[in-house]
Design an enzyme around this catalytic site. Structure first.
Site, PDB file in Angstrom:
ATOM      1  N   ALA A  14       0.818  -1.224   0.000  1.00 33.80           N
ATOM      2  CA  ALA A  14       0.000   0.000   0.000  1.00 33.80           C
ATOM      3  C   ALA A  14       0.845   1.265   0.000  1.00 33.80           C
ATOM      4  O   ALA A  14       0.300   2.366   0.009  1.00 33.80           O
ATOM      5  CB  ALA A  14      -0.924  -0.001   1.220  1.00 33.80           C
ATOM      6  N   ARG A  39       8.243   0.083   3.527  1.00 34.98           N
ATOM      7  CA  ARG A  39       8.769   1.446   3.723  1.00 34.98           C
ATOM      8  C   ARG A  39       7.932   2.227   4.736  1.00 34.98           C
ATOM      9  O   ARG A  39       6.892   2.789   4.403  1.00 34.98           O
ATOM     10  CB  ARG A  39       8.815   2.183   2.379  1.00 34.98           C
ATOM     11  CG  ARG A  39      10.020   1.763   1.535  1.00 34.98           C
ATOM     12  CD  ARG A  39       9.936   2.341   0.145  1.00 34.98           C
ATOM     13  NE  ARG A  39       8.869   1.743  -0.638  1.00 34.98           N
ATOM     14  CZ  ARG A  39       8.525   2.127  -1.865  1.00 34.98           C
ATOM     15  NH1 ARG A  39       9.163   3.116  -2.428  1.00 34.98           N
ATOM     16  NH2 ARG A  39       7.559   1.519  -2.508  1.00 34.98           N
ATOM     17  N   ASP A  59       7.097  -7.337   5.675  1.00 38.20           N
ATOM     18  CA  ASP A  59       7.558  -7.881   4.402  1.00 38.20           C
ATOM     19  C   ASP A  59       6.689  -9.105   4.130  1.00 38.20           C
ATOM     20  O   ASP A  59       6.613 -10.004   4.985  1.00 38.20           O
ATOM     21  CB  ASP A  59       9.045  -8.271   4.539  1.00 38.20           C
ATOM     22  CG  ASP A  59       9.669  -8.687   3.214  1.00 38.20           C
ATOM     23  OD1 ASP A  59       8.986  -9.370   2.413  1.00 38.20           O
ATOM     24  OD2 ASP A  59      10.839  -8.336   2.987  1.00 38.20           O
ATOM     25  N   VAL A  60       6.042  -9.148   2.973  1.00 39.88           N
ATOM     26  CA  VAL A  60       5.126 -10.271   2.713  1.00 39.88           C
ATOM     27  C   VAL A  60       5.855 -11.617   2.647  1.00 39.88           C
ATOM     28  O   VAL A  60       5.226 -12.668   2.692  1.00 39.88           O
ATOM     29  CB  VAL A  60       4.296 -10.061   1.422  1.00 39.88           C
ATOM     30  CG1 VAL A  60       3.327  -8.901   1.572  1.00 39.88           C
ATOM     31  CG2 VAL A  60       5.179  -9.897   0.187  1.00 39.88           C
ATOM     32  N   ASN A  86      -1.778  -7.355  -3.096  1.00 38.67           N
ATOM     33  CA  ASN A  86      -1.259  -6.535  -4.188  1.00 38.67           C
ATOM     34  C   ASN A  86       0.266  -6.490  -4.250  1.00 38.67           C
ATOM     35  O   ASN A  86       0.841  -6.310  -5.330  1.00 38.67           O
ATOM     36  CB  ASN A  86      -1.830  -5.111  -4.018  1.00 38.67           C
ATOM     37  CG  ASN A  86      -1.075  -4.073  -4.807  1.00 38.67           C
ATOM     38  OD1 ASN A  86      -1.257  -3.938  -6.008  1.00 38.67           O
ATOM     39  ND2 ASN A  86      -0.191  -3.333  -4.134  1.00 38.67           N
ATOM     40  N   SER A 139      -2.150 -10.294 -13.308  1.00 38.99           N
ATOM     41  CA  SER A 139      -1.624  -9.466 -14.399  1.00 38.99           C
ATOM     42  C   SER A 139      -1.978 -10.158 -15.709  1.00 38.99           C
ATOM     43  O   SER A 139      -2.155 -11.383 -15.737  1.00 38.99           O
ATOM     44  CB  SER A 139      -0.105  -9.346 -14.280  1.00 38.99           C
ATOM     45  OG  SER A 139       0.428  -8.743 -15.445  1.00 38.99           O
ATOM     46  N   TYR A 152       8.560 -13.629 -14.027  1.00 33.67           N
ATOM     47  CA  TYR A 152       7.450 -12.785 -13.556  1.00 33.67           C
ATOM     48  C   TYR A 152       6.115 -13.369 -14.030  1.00 33.67           C
ATOM     49  O   TYR A 152       5.160 -13.479 -13.244  1.00 33.67           O
ATOM     50  CB  TYR A 152       7.628 -11.356 -14.060  1.00 33.67           C
ATOM     51  CG  TYR A 152       6.474 -10.447 -13.678  1.00 33.67           C
ATOM     52  CD1 TYR A 152       6.243 -10.119 -12.341  1.00 33.67           C
ATOM     53  CD2 TYR A 152       5.607  -9.939 -14.644  1.00 33.67           C
ATOM     54  CE1 TYR A 152       5.175  -9.300 -11.985  1.00 33.67           C
ATOM     55  CE2 TYR A 152       4.538  -9.122 -14.291  1.00 33.67           C
ATOM     56  CZ  TYR A 152       4.320  -8.806 -12.965  1.00 33.67           C
ATOM     57  OH  TYR A 152       3.260  -8.010 -12.604  1.00 33.67           O
ATOM     58  N   LYS A 156       2.768 -14.769 -11.870  1.00 37.63           N
ATOM     59  CA  LYS A 156       1.395 -14.263 -12.006  1.00 37.63           C
ATOM     60  C   LYS A 156       0.445 -15.378 -12.463  1.00 37.63           C
ATOM     61  O   LYS A 156      -0.740 -15.367 -12.125  1.00 37.63           O
ATOM     62  CB  LYS A 156       1.364 -13.059 -12.946  1.00 37.63           C
ATOM     63  CG  LYS A 156       2.010 -11.817 -12.322  1.00 37.63           C
ATOM     64  CD  LYS A 156       1.311 -11.406 -11.023  1.00 37.63           C
ATOM     65  CE  LYS A 156       1.893 -10.166 -10.383  1.00 37.63           C
ATOM     66  NZ  LYS A 156       1.203  -9.783  -9.132  1.00 37.63           N
TER      67      LYS A 156
HETATM   68  N1  LIG Z   1       2.471  -1.685 -13.030  1.00 37.58           N
HETATM   69  C1  LIG Z   1       2.005  -2.572 -13.875  1.00 37.58           C
HETATM   70  O1  LIG Z   1       2.104  -2.415 -15.106  1.00 37.58           O
HETATM   71  C2  LIG Z   1       1.312  -3.815 -13.361  1.00 37.58           C
HETATM   72  C3  LIG Z   1       0.550  -4.571 -14.273  1.00 37.58           C
HETATM   73  C4  LIG Z   1      -0.085  -5.706 -13.828  1.00 37.58           C
HETATM   74  C5  LIG Z   1       0.038  -6.098 -12.507  1.00 37.58           C
HETATM   75  N2  LIG Z   1       0.784  -5.369 -11.648  1.00 37.58           N
HETATM   76  C6  LIG Z   1       0.894  -5.839 -10.272  1.00 37.58           C
HETATM   77  O2  LIG Z   1       0.340  -4.860  -9.400  1.00 37.58           O
HETATM   78  C7  LIG Z   1       0.926  -4.993  -8.114  1.00 37.58           C
HETATM   79  C8  LIG Z   1       1.368  -3.616  -7.622  1.00 37.58           C
HETATM   80  O3  LIG Z   1       2.404  -3.124  -8.454  1.00 37.58           O
HETATM   81  P1  LIG Z   1       2.610  -1.589  -8.790  1.00 37.58           P
HETATM   82  O4  LIG Z   1       2.596  -1.473 -10.255  1.00 37.58           O
HETATM   83  O5  LIG Z   1       1.694  -0.747  -7.990  1.00 37.58           O
HETATM   84  O6  LIG Z   1       4.140  -1.432  -8.321  1.00 37.58           O
HETATM   85  P2  LIG Z   1       4.859  -0.436  -7.284  1.00 37.58           P
HETATM   86  O7  LIG Z   1       4.423   0.960  -7.537  1.00 37.58           O
HETATM   87  O8  LIG Z   1       6.299  -0.774  -7.372  1.00 37.58           O
HETATM   88  O9  LIG Z   1       4.280  -0.898  -5.881  1.00 37.58           O
HETATM   89  C9  LIG Z   1       4.617  -2.147  -5.331  1.00 37.58           C
HETATM   90  C10 LIG Z   1       4.167  -2.198  -3.892  1.00 37.58           C
HETATM   91  O10 LIG Z   1       4.464  -3.498  -3.368  1.00 37.58           O
HETATM   92  C11 LIG Z   1       5.179  -3.336  -2.157  1.00 37.58           C
HETATM   93  N3  LIG Z   1       6.085  -4.465  -1.951  1.00 37.58           N
HETATM   94  C12 LIG Z   1       7.012  -4.961  -2.820  1.00 37.58           C
HETATM   95  N4  LIG Z   1       7.669  -5.973  -2.255  1.00 37.58           N
HETATM   96  C13 LIG Z   1       7.153  -6.130  -0.999  1.00 37.58           C
HETATM   97  C14 LIG Z   1       7.432  -6.999   0.085  1.00 37.58           C
HETATM   98  N5  LIG Z   1       8.381  -7.949  -0.001  1.00 37.58           N
HETATM   99  N6  LIG Z   1       6.715  -6.881   1.227  1.00 37.58           N
HETATM  100  C15 LIG Z   1       5.768  -5.924   1.336  1.00 37.58           C
HETATM  101  N7  LIG Z   1       5.443  -5.081   0.346  1.00 37.58           N
HETATM  102  C16 LIG Z   1       6.146  -5.174  -0.799  1.00 37.58           C
HETATM  103  C17 LIG Z   1       5.927  -2.011  -2.288  1.00 37.58           C
HETATM  104  O11 LIG Z   1       6.146  -1.434  -1.004  1.00 37.58           O
HETATM  105  P3  LIG Z   1       7.528  -1.404  -0.204  1.00 37.58           P
HETATM  106  O12 LIG Z   1       8.638  -1.289  -1.220  1.00 37.58           O
HETATM  107  O13 LIG Z   1       7.370  -0.197   0.671  1.00 37.58           O
HETATM  108  O14 LIG Z   1       7.556  -2.684   0.571  1.00 37.58           O
HETATM  109  C18 LIG Z   1       4.882  -1.177  -3.028  1.00 37.58           C
HETATM  110  O15 LIG Z   1       3.971  -0.625  -2.114  1.00 37.58           O
HETATM  111  C19 LIG Z   1       2.057  -6.002  -8.255  1.00 37.58           C
HETATM  112  O16 LIG Z   1       1.594  -7.258  -7.781  1.00 37.58           O
HETATM  113  C20 LIG Z   1       2.300  -6.049  -9.744  1.00 37.58           C
HETATM  114  O17 LIG Z   1       2.836  -7.284 -10.147  1.00 37.58           O
HETATM  115  C21 LIG Z   1       1.427  -4.229 -12.038  1.00 37.58           C
END
Ligand SMILES: NC(=O)c1ccc[n+]([C@@H]2O[C@H](COP(=O)([O-])OP(=O)(O)OC[C@H]3O[C@@H](n4cnc5c(N)ncnc54)[C@H](OP(=O)(O)O)[C@@H]3O)[C@@H](O)[C@H]2O)c1
Length: 251
Positions: A14, A39, A59-60, A86, A139, A152, A156
């Protein structure tokens, strides 16, 4: 009355992007939102901005840490009854034969085990309660594989399998399961994927009207605000500028 009043929502990931937008959207509909991510500083800022929210630093990949953080945020008898699984990420976009096992572990542990851990700390109580919503962030990459995306995409595809399995295992419980599968969304995703190489990340979105995090949050909100007898199963959400995982039109 707002549509999610009296609901307690947990959003993993989030602190940015889709998770942040979803947390804002759920809170605007009256949900009490728990914001999960690593963070802390970002979570503390968001706590100030999102009424009724609380940041949970975890951390998930660490199920015990998740359980502990969640237990500290819930009063006795309270249950998370809406969870958005998410948190997710990718590393690199090179061919599989040039991949790095450490990167693979990070992506697999975050995107697959992280989702399972999120289910583990929320689903049993929802099943006992006899209601709730579980939303997976899949995704289009879980449905169609693109060059350089094998690991990746595999994670998914696994999320999709977990969604399908969970729905069947919980049949008759009153808990609903949804997978929201977006195409290209403009977030920090590519910056993380390319380890902070902002130029390379910007090139991904150059000249494309990509989806916004708010567009995805909107789809999630639609799913979780249907009447109790309706389970929106799968939402595939594309930018109008994207026709497949490899076909994107640029200005
Ligand atoms: N962007 C796209 O094009 C896209 C398309 C399809 C699906 N998705 C999916 O949508 C989801 C969100 O991605 P986003 O695009 O919003 O990316 P983002 O802006 O990089 O956000 C990712 C979020 O996940 C958190 N995160 C990552 N690793 C983590 C961990 N080990 N423990 C806890 N939190 C963690 C990050 O927070 P911290 O770093 O603070 O932990 C951040 O809040 C993902 O599952 C991604 O695969 C994205």
């Amino acid at each position: 009355m707002k549509r999610l009043e009296n609901r307690i929502a947990l959003v993993t990931g989030a602190s940015a992007g889709i998770g942040e937008a979803t947390a804002r959207a759920l809170a605007a509909e009256g949900a009490r939102v728990l914001l999960g991510a690593r963070r802390e500083e970002r979570l503390r800022t968001l706590e100030q901005e999102i009424p009724g929210s609380k940041g949970l630093v975890f951390d998930v990949r660490d199920p015990a840490g998740m359980a502990q953080a969640l237990a500290g945020a819930l009063a006795p008898g309270e249950t998370v009854d809406l969870v958005v699984l998410n948190a997710g990420m990718a590393r690199g976009a090179g061919p599989l034969q040039e991949g790095n096992p450490e990167d693979w572990s990070e992506v697999v542990d975050t995107n697959i085990k992280g989702v399972l851990h999120g289910l583990h700390v929320t689903l049993p109580a929802m099943l006992t309660q006899g209601s709730g919503d579980v939303v997976f962030l899949g995704s289009v990459a879980g449905r169609w594989v693109y060059p350089g995306g094998a690991v990746y995409c595999a994670t998914k595809a696994a999320v999709r399998a977990i969604y399908e399995g969970a729905r069947q295992d919980a049949l008759g419980s009153g808990v609903r399961f949804t997978t929201v599968d977006p195409g290209m969304v403009k977030t920090d995703f590519s910056a993380v994927r390319f380890r902070g190489d902002e130029e390379r990340a910007a090139a991904v979105y150059a000249g494309v009207d990509a989806l916004t995090p708010g567009d995805v949050a909107d789809a999630i909100l639609y799913a979780v605000t249907r009447p109790a007898h309706v389970n929106v199963g799968e939402i595939v959400l594309w930018a109008a500028a994207q026709a497949s995982v490899t076909a994107v039109t640029r200005r």
